[in-house]
Design an enzyme around this catalytic site. Sequence first.
Site, PDB file in Angstrom:
ATOM      1  CG  HIS A   6      64.381  38.107  76.338  1.00 52.83           C
ATOM      2  ND1 HIS A   6      63.960  38.263  77.631  1.00 52.83           N
ATOM      3  CD2 HIS A   6      65.171  37.021  76.328  1.00 52.83           C
ATOM      4  CE1 HIS A   6      64.487  37.321  78.384  1.00 52.83           C
ATOM      5  NE2 HIS A   6      65.217  36.545  77.616  1.00 52.83           N
ATOM      6  CD  GLU A  27      60.174  39.159  77.972  1.00 47.80           C
ATOM      7  OE1 GLU A  27      61.259  38.814  77.481  1.00 47.80           O
ATOM      8  OE2 GLU A  27      60.018  39.435  79.169  1.00 47.80           O
TER       9      GLU A  27
END
Length: 194
Positions: free
Chosen positions: A51, A170
Amino acid sequence: LTLDNKTATHEAWPFEYGLRFEVVLEDSKLTTSYVVRNTGDKPFKFQSLQHTYLHVGDISKTTIQGLQNQRFLDKASSDPTVLNFDRRAAADITEFTDRVYVNVNGQDGKQIEVTCPKGKFVVKGTASFQNGDAEDPVPSDTVVWNPWAEKAKGMGDFDDDGYNLMLCIEPGLVSDFHMLPEGAICLKQELSKC
């Protein structure tokens, strides 16, 4: 940082595992590696995602290069299972965005460039299967995400106008579940500012 089934587990995950997250800081680069290891004798399926929230300064003045002609799943659409193609040479974010670009990492050193008021960032993701001394590349995905105004207001840990300042790019293993019969899979990310 490490975690294993002796330290933390629950009834829904009956497998032996080991997790390792490593962060390496250099003058102009941040490298993070996330390793999922099967330490038992039962194969298991998993997904993984790093993340990464980039502070871009202004999302309306931010573009992404490196995703042109890549296949993606649009999780914000009415049918998130349909594969689409991104035809844009420079992608911008103008609404709620949740896209999984499928198997985009690991292709000839492919990297993604983000140009924004905070500068230019290069994001590179790779994945590999590791068993003993052997290491084989695994195609990995890239998620592009921004909650936009409405979703940001519904998030308790997110400023209502925070979507204006950020972008997630990501690397991950999320377009499908990955089977790990033995050994480990390493998901690596390199972030550098140009």
